[in-house]
Enzyme design. Structure first.
Site, mmCIF file in Angstrom:
data_model
loop_
_atom_site.group_PDB
_atom_site.id
_atom_site.type_symbol
_atom_site.label_atom_id
_atom_site.label_comp_id
_atom_site.label_asym_id
_atom_site.label_seq_id
_atom_site.Cartn_x
_atom_site.Cartn_y
_atom_site.Cartn_z
ATOM 1 N N LYS A 1 -2.327 -1.358 -3.091
ATOM 2 C CA LYS A 1 -3.093 0.008 -3.816
ATOM 3 C C LYS A 1 -2.277 0.654 -3.515
ATOM 4 O O LYS A 1 -1.771 1.343 -2.789
ATOM 5 C CB LYS A 1 -3.883 -0.169 -1.936
ATOM 6 C CG LYS A 1 -4.868 1.079 -1.981
ATOM 7 C CD LYS A 1 -5.846 0.626 -0.868
ATOM 8 C CE LYS A 1 -6.252 2.081 -1.091
ATOM 9 N NZ LYS A 1 -7.384 2.228 0.320
ATOM 10 N N LYS B 1 1.162 -1.106 -0.560
ATOM 11 C CA LYS B 1 -0.139 -0.050 0.201
ATOM 12 C C LYS B 1 0.889 1.208 0.266
ATOM 13 O O LYS B 1 1.691 1.150 0.712
ATOM 14 C CB LYS B 1 -1.091 0.331 1.106
ATOM 15 C CG LYS B 1 -2.066 0.958 1.473
ATOM 16 C CD LYS B 1 -2.422 1.431 2.255
ATOM 17 C CE LYS B 1 -4.238 2.165 2.820
ATOM 18 N NZ LYS B 1 -4.523 2.443 3.511
HETATM 19 ZN ZN LIG Z 1 -5.286 3.250 8.023
#
Ligand SMILES: [Zn+2]
Length: 334
Positions: free
Chosen positions: A258, A205
């Site tokens: 992501k 992420k």
């Molecule tokens: Zn968070």
């Protein structure tokens, strides 16, 4: 590709297989299917509440009655799964709303599983929406500013994940990016009798400007600093592979990249290297950009949205998390 396996002109004419729609469909390499879609939903307390998110047309903060309505519409359209984010009434320094037995997400999971037992309910496991400072971990303020503490955060994350499983969540999805959190969550789930609950980790992420509209939706903007001490630097691909390897070693069942659109290279590399079920999160700004351009008449919303998700599939994603899931499922059915 070895040139031995590729014809040469004029015996090989690639256009031969592009002549008619049925022929093109026959040789199509990648397909989009509603079965791969996950719809993120934002839940808050109250009744009959549908609070629109300005920067994400068609996305709302929903009270549980409305959440069930929205989830039922999605399920009916062919979307098999939702990903829940909670907006609590109160925030504090321990994120107690995140793991409260009667927290907003825990209540929402119980209601969803009761009303729509066949809908897969995935819960986002993080602390940022529940912390008064908006960070994903426990904060220690010192002379050199605030520090996000890693290990004390793990206990709270594990407790949160277990409380979601207890409420009936089908999959838990940690998004915090603390080191070691998948192991901490796996151990806690196993200890509490949830050895069969899968973990979908936000494995790579990135600290990304593409999350802008989401922060309005989840009310999780940090009050100070930013998330760059735990989310990844957008420049780093090898490090992303190490993050994914770690999460798999710690027990992740599904790994996620992501954002998705600007990170297709990583979806490809992660799928190729590990062969694990791989999810792509088509994040808020990716959604909002398409909506804004379509509203201005600059692009064909449907064609661009489908092409974008197809590209994520082609890169290697098995699971597509997208705010456009309901529209996409309907378009695929037509
Ligand atoms: Zn968070």
């Amino acid at each position: 590709m070895n040139s031995k396996f590729s014809g040469t002109f004029p015996s090989y004419r690639p256009r031969r297989l592009r002549q008619f729609p049925a022929l093109r469909r026959l040789v199509r390499e990648t397909r989009l299917s509603a079965e791969q879609l996950v719809l993120p939903l934002f839940v808050r307390s109250g009744k009959k509440i549908r609070k629109p998110i300005d920067a994400m047309p068609g996305v709302f903060q929903l009270s549980i009655d409305q959440l069930i309505r929205e989830a039922a519409i999605a399920f009916e359209a062919g979307v098999p799964a939702v990903l829940l984010f909670g907006i609590p009434d109160k925030k504090d320094a321990k994120a107690s709303g995140a793991y409260a037995a009667n927290g907003i997400v825990q209540q929402a999971v119980r209601s969803l599983k009761k009303e729509l037992p066949d809908l897969l309910v995935i819960t986002d496991v993080c602390l940022c929406e529940y912390m008064e400072h908006g960070h994903c971990g426990v904060v220690q303020r010192g002379r050199r500013g605030a520090k996000i503490l890693n290990d004390p955060t793990l206990k709270l994350l594990a407790r949160t994940a277990a409380s979601h499983a207890e409420a009936g969540a089908d999959i838990v999805a940690p998004s915090d990016m603390m080191d070691g959190r998948v192991r901490a969550i796996r151990e806690e789930l196993d200890k509490r009798g949830f050895a069969d609950t899968p973990i979908m980790s936000y494995a790579a992420k990135f600290a990304s400007a593409f999350y802008g509209p989401f922060r309005e939706a989840a009310e999780s903007t940090p009050k100070f600093g930013d998330r760059r001490s735990y989310q990844m630097d957008a420049a780093n691909a090898n490090e992303a592979l190490r993050e994914v390897a770690l999460d798999i070693q710690e027990g992740a069942d599904i790994v996620m990249i992501k954002p998705a659109l600007a990170y297709l290279d990583l979806i490809y590399r992660v799928k190729t290297k590990f062969g694990y079920p791989t999810a792509a999160y088509n994040v808020s700004a990716e959604y909002s950009m398409v909506k804004a351009a379509a509203k201005n008449g600059w692009i064909d919303e449907r064609a661009v949205q489908l092409e974008t998700l197809l590209a994520m599939r082609r890169a290697g994603a098995d699971i597509l998390i997208t705010y456009a899931a309901v529209d996409v499922a309907r378009w695929l059915r037509e």
